[in-house]
Motif scaffolding. Sequence first.
Motif, PDB file in Angstrom:
ATOM      1  N   GLU A  18       8.692   3.480 -11.967  1.00 53.83           N
ATOM      2  CA  GLU A  18       7.769   4.593 -12.154  1.00 53.83           C
ATOM      3  C   GLU A  18       6.804   4.599 -10.980  1.00 53.83           C
ATOM      4  N   LEU A  19       6.635   5.761 -10.366  1.00 53.17           N
ATOM      5  CA  LEU A  19       5.697   5.867  -9.248  1.00 53.17           C
ATOM      6  C   LEU A  19       4.264   5.933  -9.766  1.00 53.17           C
ATOM      7  N   PRO A  20       3.309   5.506  -8.962  1.00 54.18           N
ATOM      8  CA  PRO A  20       1.907   5.614  -9.367  1.00 54.18           C
ATOM      9  C   PRO A  20       1.440   7.062  -9.208  1.00 54.18           C
ATOM     10  N   GLN A  21       0.227   7.304  -9.618  1.00 56.95           N
ATOM     11  CA  GLN A  21      -0.369   8.634  -9.456  1.00 56.95           C
ATOM     12  C   GLN A  21      -0.619   8.896  -7.974  1.00 56.95           C
ATOM     13  N   ILE A  22      -0.082  10.002  -7.470  1.00 51.91           N
ATOM     14  CA  ILE A  22      -0.297  10.386  -6.077  1.00 51.91           C
ATOM     15  C   ILE A  22      -1.484  11.348  -6.046  1.00 51.91           C
ATOM     16  N   ILE A  23      -2.561  10.910  -5.419  1.00 57.78           N
ATOM     17  CA  ILE A  23      -3.783  11.700  -5.324  1.00 57.78           C
ATOM     18  C   ILE A  23      -3.662  12.736  -4.215  1.00 57.78           C
ATOM     19  N   HIS A  24      -3.072  12.311  -3.110  1.00 65.40           N
ATOM     20  CA  HIS A  24      -2.958  13.178  -1.931  1.00 65.40           C
ATOM     21  C   HIS A  24      -1.766  12.709  -1.107  1.00 65.40           C
ATOM     22  N   LEU A  77      -2.882   6.718  -3.279  1.00 70.63           N
ATOM     23  CA  LEU A  77      -2.378   6.381  -4.597  1.00 70.63           C
ATOM     24  C   LEU A  77      -3.472   5.802  -5.480  1.00 70.63           C
ATOM     25  N   PHE A  78      -3.384   6.104  -6.763  1.00 64.70           N
ATOM     26  CA  PHE A  78      -4.230   5.433  -7.739  1.00 64.70           C
ATOM     27  C   PHE A  78      -3.326   4.527  -8.558  1.00 64.70           C
ATOM     28  N   ILE A  79      -3.627   3.234  -8.546  1.00 65.26           N
ATOM     29  CA  ILE A  79      -2.820   2.236  -9.238  1.00 65.26           C
ATOM     30  C   ILE A  79      -3.471   1.955 -10.593  1.00 65.26           C
ATOM     31  N   SER A  80      -3.078   2.729 -11.584  1.00 66.51           N
ATOM     32  CA  SER A  80      -3.673   2.640 -12.917  1.00 66.51           C
ATOM     33  C   SER A  80      -3.341   1.313 -13.591  1.00 66.51           C
ATOM     34  N   GLY A  81      -4.327   0.768 -14.267  1.00 62.28           N
ATOM     35  CA  GLY A  81      -4.130  -0.460 -15.036  1.00 62.28           C
ATOM     36  C   GLY A  81      -3.197  -0.271 -16.223  1.00 62.28           C
ATOM     37  N   LEU A 127      -5.013  -4.969  -7.436  1.00 63.60           N
ATOM     38  CA  LEU A 127      -5.452  -5.133  -8.815  1.00 63.60           C
ATOM     39  C   LEU A 127      -5.394  -3.798  -9.548  1.00 63.60           C
ATOM     40  N   PRO A 128      -5.459  -3.838 -10.890  1.00 59.44           N
ATOM     41  CA  PRO A 128      -5.438  -2.596 -11.667  1.00 59.44           C
ATOM     42  C   PRO A 128      -6.612  -1.682 -11.308  1.00 59.44           C
ATOM     43  N   ASN A 129      -6.376  -0.379 -11.467  1.00 57.98           N
ATOM     44  CA  ASN A 129      -7.392   0.661 -11.258  1.00 57.98           C
ATOM     45  C   ASN A 129      -7.955   0.643  -9.838  1.00 57.98           C
ATOM     46  N   THR A 130      -7.040   0.569  -8.878  1.00 58.12           N
ATOM     47  CA  THR A 130      -7.379   0.506  -7.462  1.00 58.12           C
ATOM     48  C   THR A 130      -6.791   1.709  -6.740  1.00 58.12           C
ATOM     49  N   TYR A 131      -7.526   2.221  -5.779  1.00 56.13           N
ATOM     50  CA  TYR A 131      -7.000   3.251  -4.878  1.00 56.13           C
ATOM     51  C   TYR A 131      -6.488   2.561  -3.620  1.00 56.13           C
ATOM     52  N   VAL A 132      -5.294   2.940  -3.178  1.00 50.03           N
ATOM     53  CA  VAL A 132      -4.723   2.397  -1.941  1.00 50.03           C
ATOM     54  C   VAL A 132      -4.044   3.525  -1.169  1.00 50.03           C
ATOM     55  N   ASP A 133      -3.889   3.305   0.120  1.00 48.81           N
ATOM     56  CA  ASP A 133      -3.141   4.219   0.972  1.00 48.81           C
ATOM     57  C   ASP A 133      -1.809   3.575   1.304  1.00 48.81           C
ATOM     58  N   LEU A 134      -0.746   4.340   1.140  1.00 51.87           N
ATOM     59  CA  LEU A 134       0.577   3.911   1.598  1.00 51.87           C
ATOM     60  C   LEU A 134       0.899   4.763   2.817  1.00 51.87           C
ATOM     61  N   SER A 139      16.847   3.617  12.487  1.00 51.57           N
ATOM     62  CA  SER A 139      17.071   3.783  11.042  1.00 51.57           C
ATOM     63  C   SER A 139      16.163   2.847  10.251  1.00 51.57           C
ATOM     64  N   LYS A 140      14.862   2.882  10.591  1.00 49.75           N
ATOM     65  CA  LYS A 140      13.890   2.007   9.936  1.00 49.75           C
ATOM     66  C   LYS A 140      12.660   2.788   9.491  1.00 49.75           C
ATOM     67  N   LEU A 141      12.062   2.259   8.451  1.00 48.32           N
ATOM     68  CA  LEU A 141      10.755   2.718   7.996  1.00 48.32           C
ATOM     69  C   LEU A 141       9.803   1.528   8.050  1.00 48.32           C
ATOM     70  N   ILE A 142       8.624   1.744   8.607  1.00 48.08           N
ATOM     71  CA  ILE A 142       7.587   0.716   8.638  1.00 48.08           C
ATOM     72  C   ILE A 142       6.514   1.162   7.645  1.00 48.08           C
ATOM     73  N   PHE A 143       6.215   0.305   6.683  1.00 48.25           N
ATOM     74  CA  PHE A 143       5.236   0.695   5.665  1.00 48.25           C
ATOM     75  C   PHE A 143       4.060  -0.266   5.633  1.00 48.25           C
ATOM     76  N   SER A 144       2.928   0.254   5.161  1.00 47.18           N
ATOM     77  CA  SER A 144       1.771  -0.605   4.901  1.00 47.18           C
ATOM     78  C   SER A 144       0.947  -0.001   3.772  1.00 47.18           C
ATOM     79  N   TYR A 145       0.455  -0.889   2.925  1.00 48.82           N
ATOM     80  CA  TYR A 145      -0.505  -0.532   1.883  1.00 48.82           C
ATOM     81  C   TYR A 145      -1.850  -1.013   2.373  1.00 48.82           C
ATOM     82  N   ARG A 146      -2.836  -0.126   2.360  1.00 52.12           N
ATOM     83  CA  ARG A 146      -4.159  -0.506   2.856  1.00 52.12           C
ATOM     84  C   ARG A 146      -5.235   0.384   2.251  1.00 52.12           C
ATOM     85  N   ASP A 147      -6.439  -0.044   2.452  1.00 50.04           N
ATOM     86  CA  ASP A 147      -7.612   0.746   2.081  1.00 50.04           C
ATOM     87  C   ASP A 147      -8.657   0.453   3.139  1.00 50.04           C
TER      88      ASP A 147
END
Length: 128
Positions: free
Chosen positions: A5-11, A23-27, A78-85, A94-102
Motif C-alpha cells: 500500500e502506498l502512503p498518502q501523496i501530498i504533492h 509523502l505523509f507516513i501515517s502511523g 517514524l510514524p506520522n512523518t512527512y518525507v520527500d521521495l 536503465s537505473k533509478l536513483i532514489f532518496s528519502y529525505r526531509d
Amino acid sequence: MIKSELPQIIHQHAEGEQCHWRLFISGDLAFFDGHFPEQAVLPGVTQLDWAVKLGCNAFGYSANIATLEVLKFQQLILPNTYVDLVIEHQAHKSKLIFSYRDGDKRFASGRIAFNTAINTDMNTESDS
C-alpha cells in the motif's frame, strides 16, 4: 502477509528526468505493526517497495529488477512523518536513483537497476 500500500501523496512534481513526491507516513499503516514494539519504525523493505512502484510508474519500467545498489538506511522513518521521495532516472543505464529525505535529513537512498529497458507498450498489463 501485508498487502503493498502506498502512503498518502501530498504533492507530486516531475521535471525532466527527476520526480519528487511529498509523502505523509501515517502511523495507521499496517507496516508499523510489530516493527518494533518499543518504537514503531517504517521497514526498509517498504521504503524500497514504494520507490520501485512510484519510480516504475513515473518512468515506464516493469518491476523486472536486476540489482539493488548502494542501498543505505541512514535514519529511521517514524510514524506520522512527512518525507520527500526523490527519484532520478538514468535512462542510458536503465537505473533509478532514489532518496528519502526531509531537508538536510537523509533517511534512505539507493539505486535500482532493471533487466529491461523502458516498457514502450504502456497498454500491456504486467505484475509488479
